[in-house]
Enzyme design. Structure first.
Site, PDB file in Angstrom:
ATOM      1  N   HIS A  34       0.846  -1.189   0.000  1.00  0.00           N
ATOM      2  CA  HIS A  34       0.000   0.000   0.000  1.00  0.00           C
ATOM      3  C   HIS A  34       0.880   1.235   0.000  1.00  0.00           C
ATOM      4  CE1 HIS A  34      -3.092   2.916   1.215  1.00  0.00           C
ATOM      5  NE2 HIS A  34      -3.975   2.017   0.840  1.00  0.00           N
ATOM      6  N   ASP A  51      -7.788  -4.207  -0.595  1.00  0.00           N
ATOM      7  CA  ASP A  51      -8.324  -4.376  -1.948  1.00  0.00           C
ATOM      8  C   ASP A  51      -8.282  -5.833  -2.391  1.00  0.00           C
ATOM      9  OD1 ASP A  51      -8.779  -1.555  -2.442  1.00  0.00           O
ATOM     10  OD2 ASP A  51      -6.611  -1.350  -2.518  1.00  0.00           O
TER      11      ASP A  51
END
Length: 431
Positions: free
Chosen positions: A308, A366
């Protein structure tokens, strides 16, 4: 505004400027450069604004090094485990967790606003059937200002409140209608006797020909998806909403701008990109090939859904989302879905590989949310609209906070100009 307790000294071209510094509740100190141009006749240059504080906010805080995400001070993992989406909405919108009576009142107000104006059905029919649901949502949400004139005056606190409730309530209905329209099925009206997440699932998957019962495990998983995506500080779409808001635009236009920004694959489209990667891998026996490519610095391929930009260790939302993913896959199974088989095995191999541990490339929110939505039966084109439904409360809370700030000014970034200097026009016959 917090009080300045110290200054930073900036020296250049024989000038010395004293710039006030502020210490936030959490995070690094901030140097106030708002008077830099007026006092020093210079700008700062910060592409992407990655080192710039664009506003003062008390809603959400992220510490990427610690892997920490706080909403009004409450850790996201506690909220996802112990709370539910509408309670988190109340927290973000009003600053404190509600009492039982306050929560009941808030849930009732949201539930009673889930229907959309009947004429909006005609608006949907102006789109092609194969339009991406995000394209439809951008248009329909922007058009809400044409249907709800009584909540567009941003100077009226009550109209701001009504607009906030309407957006939180109606975005799931609009997203579900966009989905139904794309698959050629009739719209399903919301119901007032079921919870927010269950209502959304029912509007997406029910048909008039038969009864539809929402499985509580799927409802809880959807509620967690909403909760874990509710707000994420000053990200691209939130900054877009704030910038649009600074011009005095009505709330529906501001949220439509946020949806348009979220559509980008580098932002809200990450879980869709993750599923497309799993489809590219195709089968479990090809996973080692793609892991090897991810390790090859000369290969542009990278594992989507791992690592991330903000979180340098781990995504605090991923642990809770993984739990939901495991529950959903246990319920629905993966035997007949090769994409989910690839996802489970890819997760296992990546977590066991020292390379990914050293690089701190762990599965993020995600990755797991994409798995859940795939298992539920959503097409990848609906992943980002569901993200938009989740993030609406964050956008609305940030919008409401900014509108209430007496120091709000229209956003006006500067530039480092590299074009031609002044030159005279040359008539076309002399060029």
């Amino acid at each position: 505004m917090v009080e300045s307790t110290k200054n930073a000294t900036l020296s250049f071209d024989g000038k010395t400027l004293e710039l006030p510094m502020y210490s936030p509740t959490s995070g690094p100190d901030v140097i106030d450069i708002s008077k830099l141009y007026a006092q020093g006749d210079v700008f700062t240059h910060d592409p992407g604004f990655t080192s710039t504080s664009s506003c003062e906010s008390s809603i959400t805080f992220i510490d990427g090094e610690k892997g920490e995400l706080l909403h009004r001070g409450y850790p996201i993992d506690q909220l996802a485990e112990k709370s539910h989406y509408l309670e988190v909405c109340y927290l973000l919108l009003y600053g404190e967790l509600p009492t039982a009576a306050q929560l009941e009142d808030f849930e009732t107000r949201v539930t009673r606003h889930t229907m959309v104006h009947e004429q909006m059905h005609n608006f949907f029919r102006g789109f092609r059937r194969d339009a991406h649901p995000m394209a439809t949502m951008v248009g329909v949400v922007g058009a809400m200002s044409a249907f709800y004139h009584d909540s567009t005056d941003i100077t009226d606190p009550w109209q701001r409140e009504v607009a906030a409730i309407r957006l939180i309530a109606k975005l799931p209905t609009i997203a579900a209608m966009a989905y139904k329209y794309s698959v050629g099925q009739p719209f399903v009206y919301p119901r007032n006797d079921i919870d927010y997440a269950s209502n959304f699932l029912r509007m997406c998957f029910a048909v008039p020909a038969e009864e539809y019962e929402v499985n509580p495990i799927l409802s809880r998983a959807m509620d967690r998806i909403f909760t874990l995506h509710a707000d994420h500080e000053q990200n691209a779409s939130t900054s877009t909403v704030r910038l649009a808001s600074s011009s005095g635009a009505n709330p529906f236009a501001c949220i439509a701008a946020g949806i348009a920004c979220l559509w980008g694959p580098a932002h809200g489209g990450a879980n869709q990109a993750c599923l497309e990667m799993l489809q590219e891998i195709g089968s479990v026996d090809r996973i080692p090939e793609f892991i090897a490519r991810a390790k090859d610095k000369n290969d542009p391929f990278r594992l989507m859904g791992f690592g991330h930009r903000v979180y340098k260790n781990f995504d605090p939302r991923a642990k809770v989302m993984k739990q939901s993913a495991d529950e959903v896959l246990d319920l629905l199974g993966v035997e007949n879905n090769p994409i989910l088989q690839v996802a489970k095995e890819l997760e296992a191999q990546a977590l066991a590989d020292p390379y990914f541990a050293e690089k701190k490339l762990f599965p993020n929110v995600d990755f797991y949310s994409g798995i859940i939505l795939e298992a539920m039966g959503f097409p990848t084109s609906m992943f980002t609209p569901i993200f938009a439904v989740s993030r609406t409360i964050g956008w609305v809370s940030q919008w409401k906070e900014q509108i209430s700030d007496p120091k709000m000014r229209i956003g006006r970034p500067r530039q480092l100009y590299t074009g031609s200097g002044a030159r005279d026009y040359v008539d076309v016959e002399n060029r």
